[in-house]
Design a protein around this motif. Sequence first.
Motif, short mmCIF file in Angstrom:
data_model
loop_
_atom_site.label_atom_id
_atom_site.label_comp_id
_atom_site.label_asym_id
_atom_site.label_seq_id
_atom_site.Cartn_x
_atom_site.Cartn_y
_atom_site.Cartn_z
N TYR A 115 0.74 -3.64 2.52
CA TYR A 115 0.08 -3.32 3.79
C TYR A 115 -0.22 -4.55 4.64
O TYR A 115 -0.57 -4.41 5.81
CB TYR A 115 -1.20 -2.51 3.53
N THR A 116 -0.08 -5.73 4.08
CA THR A 116 -0.18 -6.97 4.85
C THR A 116 0.97 -7.87 4.42
O THR A 116 1.03 -8.30 3.26
CB THR A 116 -1.52 -7.70 4.62
N ILE A 117 1.90 -8.12 5.35
CA ILE A 117 3.06 -8.96 5.05
C ILE A 117 3.15 -10.06 6.09
O ILE A 117 2.42 -10.06 7.09
CB ILE A 117 4.36 -8.12 5.00
N LEU A 118 4.05 -11.00 5.86
CA LEU A 118 4.16 -12.19 6.71
C LEU A 118 5.51 -12.25 7.40
O LEU A 118 6.55 -12.01 6.78
CB LEU A 118 3.98 -13.44 5.85
N ALA A 119 5.48 -12.54 8.70
CA ALA A 119 6.69 -12.87 9.44
C ALA A 119 6.68 -14.38 9.66
O ALA A 119 5.73 -14.92 10.21
CB ALA A 119 6.72 -12.14 10.78
N THR A 120 7.72 -15.04 9.19
CA THR A 120 7.77 -16.49 9.30
C THR A 120 9.20 -16.94 9.50
O THR A 120 10.14 -16.16 9.33
CB THR A 120 7.18 -17.15 8.03
N LEU A 161 10.83 -11.62 6.76
CA LEU A 161 9.60 -10.98 6.30
C LEU A 161 9.45 -11.21 4.81
O LEU A 161 10.41 -11.04 4.04
CB LEU A 161 9.64 -9.48 6.59
N VAL A 162 8.24 -11.59 4.41
CA VAL A 162 7.93 -11.76 2.99
C VAL A 162 6.61 -11.07 2.69
O VAL A 162 5.80 -10.81 3.59
CB VAL A 162 7.86 -13.24 2.59
N ALA A 163 6.40 -10.79 1.41
CA ALA A 163 5.17 -10.15 0.96
C ALA A 163 4.54 -10.99 -0.15
O ALA A 163 5.23 -11.81 -0.78
CB ALA A 163 5.48 -8.74 0.43
N PRO A 164 3.25 -10.80 -0.40
CA PRO A 164 2.62 -11.52 -1.51
C PRO A 164 3.32 -11.18 -2.83
O PRO A 164 3.75 -10.04 -3.04
CB PRO A 164 1.18 -11.00 -1.50
N ALA A 165 3.44 -12.17 -3.70
CA ALA A 165 4.04 -11.94 -5.01
C ALA A 165 3.28 -10.83 -5.75
O ALA A 165 2.06 -10.71 -5.62
CB ALA A 165 4.01 -13.22 -5.83
N GLY A 166 4.01 -10.02 -6.47
CA GLY A 166 3.39 -8.92 -7.19
C GLY A 166 3.45 -7.60 -6.45
O GLY A 166 3.05 -6.57 -7.00
N THR A 167 3.93 -7.59 -5.22
CA THR A 167 4.09 -6.34 -4.48
C THR A 167 5.11 -5.48 -5.22
O THR A 167 6.20 -5.96 -5.57
CB THR A 167 4.57 -6.61 -3.04
N PRO A 168 4.80 -4.20 -5.49
CA PRO A 168 5.71 -3.35 -6.26
C PRO A 168 7.11 -3.28 -5.66
O PRO A 168 7.27 -3.22 -4.44
CB PRO A 168 5.02 -1.98 -6.23
N LYS A 169 8.11 -3.29 -6.53
CA LYS A 169 9.50 -3.26 -6.07
C LYS A 169 9.82 -2.04 -5.19
O LYS A 169 10.56 -2.17 -4.20
CB LYS A 169 10.45 -3.34 -7.26
#
Length: 323
Positions: free
Chosen positions: A88-93, A254-262
């Motif tokens: 629900y919170t991801i990063l655009a970089t 786009l990336v997500a915090p490690a551990g986000t379910p596959k």
Amino acid sequence: MTHPIRQLSGGLILALTATTALAADAYPAKPLRIIVNSAPGALLDATTRAVAQKMAEDLGQPVVVENLAGAAGMLGIRYVKGQKPDGYTILATANTLALGQATRQEPGYDLTRDFTGIGMMNRAPLLLVGFPAQPDKTLPQLLAHAKSTPVTMTYASAGVGTSTHMAAALMVHQAGIKMLHVPYKGNAGALPDVLGGRVNMIFDGANSSGPFVQEGKLRAFGVSSPRRLAAFPEIPTLAEQGLPNYSFFVYMGLVAPAGTPKPVIARLAQALKAAQASDAVRERFRKDSAEAGTMSADEFTEFLRQDLQRNLKVVADLGIPKE
């Protein structure tokens, strides 16, 4: 006779599997946030907003874009690192994610440990441009000049550790030359000095420096991609001008915090693909001389790790001091 503990374990596994599947099917059940680690109006921000709008249509939930600039992009990266890995919170970089770790003593995160890839939104090459009245008219002439008079030729960038800095550092590294780096706070601040001939060159986006090239106010010495740009077919690549292994793109992903379910990562990757296929996003990319990313989530994760290693090597080989 069936052992009761085995029966209990089997039932527990089935229950957990069903719960996980149900959670994956229910995602997303509320609005999402994409944190952009750049200022409003920047290319990353504009690209993300175009993509987010179409992702929202595919996901069936609002996708809110929030800017969290500061500390050369590190602030937004560190913030997302600390968020719950629920999608629900991801990063655009952009390249910043790998560059930040390669060029800073204390970046505040570890790319390989703290993040997992969702996908590359797009990538775009840069133009190497300079003052048209300087004596060197081609890239081979410019490189020969730099080799014969070390550290007298200058190149500008958006700052230490930025994409435009590393594009030039990679060129210097492969050409075996020494040039003086003149860092600015953004390419926008550097361009006036390049236009005025006070700095010899800069790597810049085709969307911003291209009009100056067309007006004759800047000379384009080359394009950073292995192939020429369709919008500027007359500009040769660096690779075809004596640097055969040169290739550099500014990429946005786009990336997500490690551990986000596959299953959650897969759903986000699916929504990104749907956005990339839309006419509005494709037109946005075309105007920026960019091409849509085609990597899977796993491929993008591996790409980020490889990009980090490449940047670490360039920084070490050139002795670029870490901030």
